[in-house]
Design an enzyme around this catalytic site. Structure first.
Site, mmCIF file in Angstrom:
data_model
loop_
_atom_site.group_PDB
_atom_site.id
_atom_site.type_symbol
_atom_site.label_atom_id
_atom_site.label_comp_id
_atom_site.label_asym_id
_atom_site.label_seq_id
_atom_site.Cartn_x
_atom_site.Cartn_y
_atom_site.Cartn_z
ATOM 1 N N LYS A 225 -2.134 61.919 -14.524
ATOM 2 C CA LYS A 225 -0.954 62.774 -14.443
ATOM 3 C C LYS A 225 -0.378 62.894 -15.850
ATOM 4 O O LYS A 225 -0.631 62.035 -16.708
ATOM 5 C CB LYS A 225 0.088 62.108 -13.519
ATOM 6 C CG LYS A 225 1.077 63.064 -12.932
ATOM 7 C CD LYS A 225 0.613 63.648 -11.607
ATOM 8 C CE LYS A 225 1.658 64.580 -11.029
ATOM 9 N NZ LYS A 225 1.312 65.094 -9.722
ATOM 10 N N GLY B 91 14.517 69.791 -0.920
ATOM 11 C CA GLY B 91 13.791 70.485 -1.994
ATOM 12 C C GLY B 91 13.174 71.776 -1.497
ATOM 13 O O GLY B 91 12.298 71.759 -0.625
ATOM 14 N N GLY C 243 11.588 74.120 -3.464
ATOM 15 C CA GLY C 243 10.777 74.676 -4.551
ATOM 16 C C GLY C 243 9.514 75.300 -3.979
ATOM 17 O O GLY C 243 9.490 75.780 -2.847
ATOM 18 N N VAL D 208 6.668 74.097 -2.848
ATOM 19 C CA VAL D 208 6.135 73.549 -1.601
ATOM 20 C C VAL D 208 7.175 73.602 -0.480
ATOM 21 O O VAL D 208 6.889 74.018 0.637
ATOM 22 C CB VAL D 208 5.645 72.093 -1.792
ATOM 23 C CG1 VAL D 208 5.108 71.542 -0.478
ATOM 24 C CG2 VAL D 208 4.572 72.024 -2.859
#
Ligand code: NAD
Length: 356
Positions: free
Chosen positions: A81, A180, A182, A184
């Site tokens: 990552k 959230g 966003g 997804v």
């Protein structure tokens, strides 16, 4: 800052590279956890971390999680990552992403980058000017964005968990809280609304809240209300660490299944959830749709291959839930054991889409 080798999240990483390109205004960290099963694939997150140590902790946890996720997803990839320290709203520039591409190129293919929270296919296209080790690029037949596959994998996993826990085959009238909205979270909200679920969500970004409220007619509440309100399923789709010793006692949900990486702040939180009677679906097991998508596109897979890989996620969850119940341990422990066995085992010969 902690020395990397003694950092509590170090977890035997193969490489941790600190990138400091003053001319480009780039400060970043690339972490390659494990390449035993193949080159490490993992997204590049851009976030305004409050300190370099916070960025290091995040990238190490995320990178290790990618090793587990990729192993369980049955793809020939290791885990890695990267994080760019900066505000995605104000600090993006072509120079910055080209410099990040050069840093990734210097790893010689050990790490393949894709988009993540705070980055987009457009940012990947700029990185691709200075590295060939980038995935998730826009193509003729696709947007390059793996988020829809991630959202679908989480959605199918919610259906599976609901079937397992509530013994029902539809989501009509079921109350789902999403943190959230966003890439997804919004996609997941749409799939849930289309299936008849009642969706309520929170986001710190007002524009994302307005868009979801206007386009999907879902309820928007504060984070506090979302975490403390009654629901059947809680789907964390923002950042990590949301399940912790402070939040868990306030949760009034039966199932947790979401896309965010590293939802458990510590391993103790897995036990806390079990003690509270909450069914926790391991994040790295159910949010693998995006990496399956990216992997298949790199290796010439078709949409049919991607769909099969994403569908296998829910089948794998069912098998993990069943084993957890039969052994009297948590799904997280079963998933961890399976991942660790796969990571240290022989390399897969082919891309597997079947439930392991
Ligand atoms: P994103 O950046 O598009 O969306 C994240 C959203 O969460 C943003 O709208 C942001 O405003 C919101 N947010 C941040 N902090 C919050 C808080 N404290 N409370 C409420 N909302 C908050 O990211 P994404 O691509 O949708 O990914 C969401 C999560 O899923 C991340 O943890 C990411 O690592 C993980 N994930 C994403 C993918 C993918 O394919 N994009 C794959 C696997 C895992």
């Amino acid at each position: 800052m902690n020395n990397s080798f003694t950092h509590p999240e170090f977890a035997d990483h193969e490489r941790v590279v600190f990138v400091n390109d003053k001319a480009a205004g780039l400060q970043a960290i690339i972490a390659v956890h494990n390449t035993q099963q193949g080159p490490a694939i993992g997204g590049c997150r851009m976030w305004p971390y409050e300190s370099a140590d916070a960025a290091l902790t995040d990238v190490l946890r995320l990178s290790r999680g990618m090793t587990y996720k990729n192993a369980l997803a049955g793809i020939n990839s290791g885990g890695g990552k990267s994080v760019i320290i900066g505000d995605p709203q104000t600090d993006k520039s072509p120079t910055l992403f080209k410099a990040m591409g050069s840093a990734i190129e210097s790893l010689g293919g050990r790490y393949i980058v894709a988009e993540d929270s705070g980055t987009s296919p457009a940012d990947m296209a700029i990185m691709a000017e200075s590295t060939s080790h980038v995935a998730g690029l826009e193509g003729e037949a696709n947007s390059g964005d793996p988020s829809p596959s991630t959202a679908l994998g989480v959605f199918l996993s919610i259906c599976e968990a609901v079937s397992y826990r509530f013994c029902r085959s539809d989501l009509v009238g079921l109350r789902v809280h999403i943190q959230g909205l966003g890439k997804v979270g919004f996609g997941l909200a749409k799939l849930l609304v289309d299936s008849g679920a009642i969706v309520v969500a929170s986001d710190i970004n007002e524009n994302n809240c307005r868009r979801a409220s206007d386009e999907l007619s879902i309820g928007i509440v504060s984070n506090d209300e979302l975490l403390t309100g009654h629901c059947d399923v809680f789907a964390p789709c923002a950042l990590g660490g949301v399940l912790n010793e402070w939040s868990i006692p306030t949760l009034k949900t039966t199932v947790i299944a979401g896309a965010a990486n590293n939802q458990l702040l510590t391993q103790e939180d897995d036990r806390r959830l079990a003690d509270a009677g909450i069914l926790y679906c391991p994040d790295y097991l159910i949010n693998a749709g995006g990496v399956v998508d990216v992997y298949q596109r790199i290796h010439g897979g078709t949409q049919v291959d991607i769909d099969a890989g994403v569908a296998a996620i829910a089948a794998r969850l069912k098998s993990v839930l069943t084993e957890a119940d039969s052994r009297g341990i948590s799904p997280e422990k079963v998933a961890q054991e399976r991942a660790e066995k796969l990571i240290s085992g022989p390399k897969n010969d082919s891309v597997s889409t079947v439930a392991a």
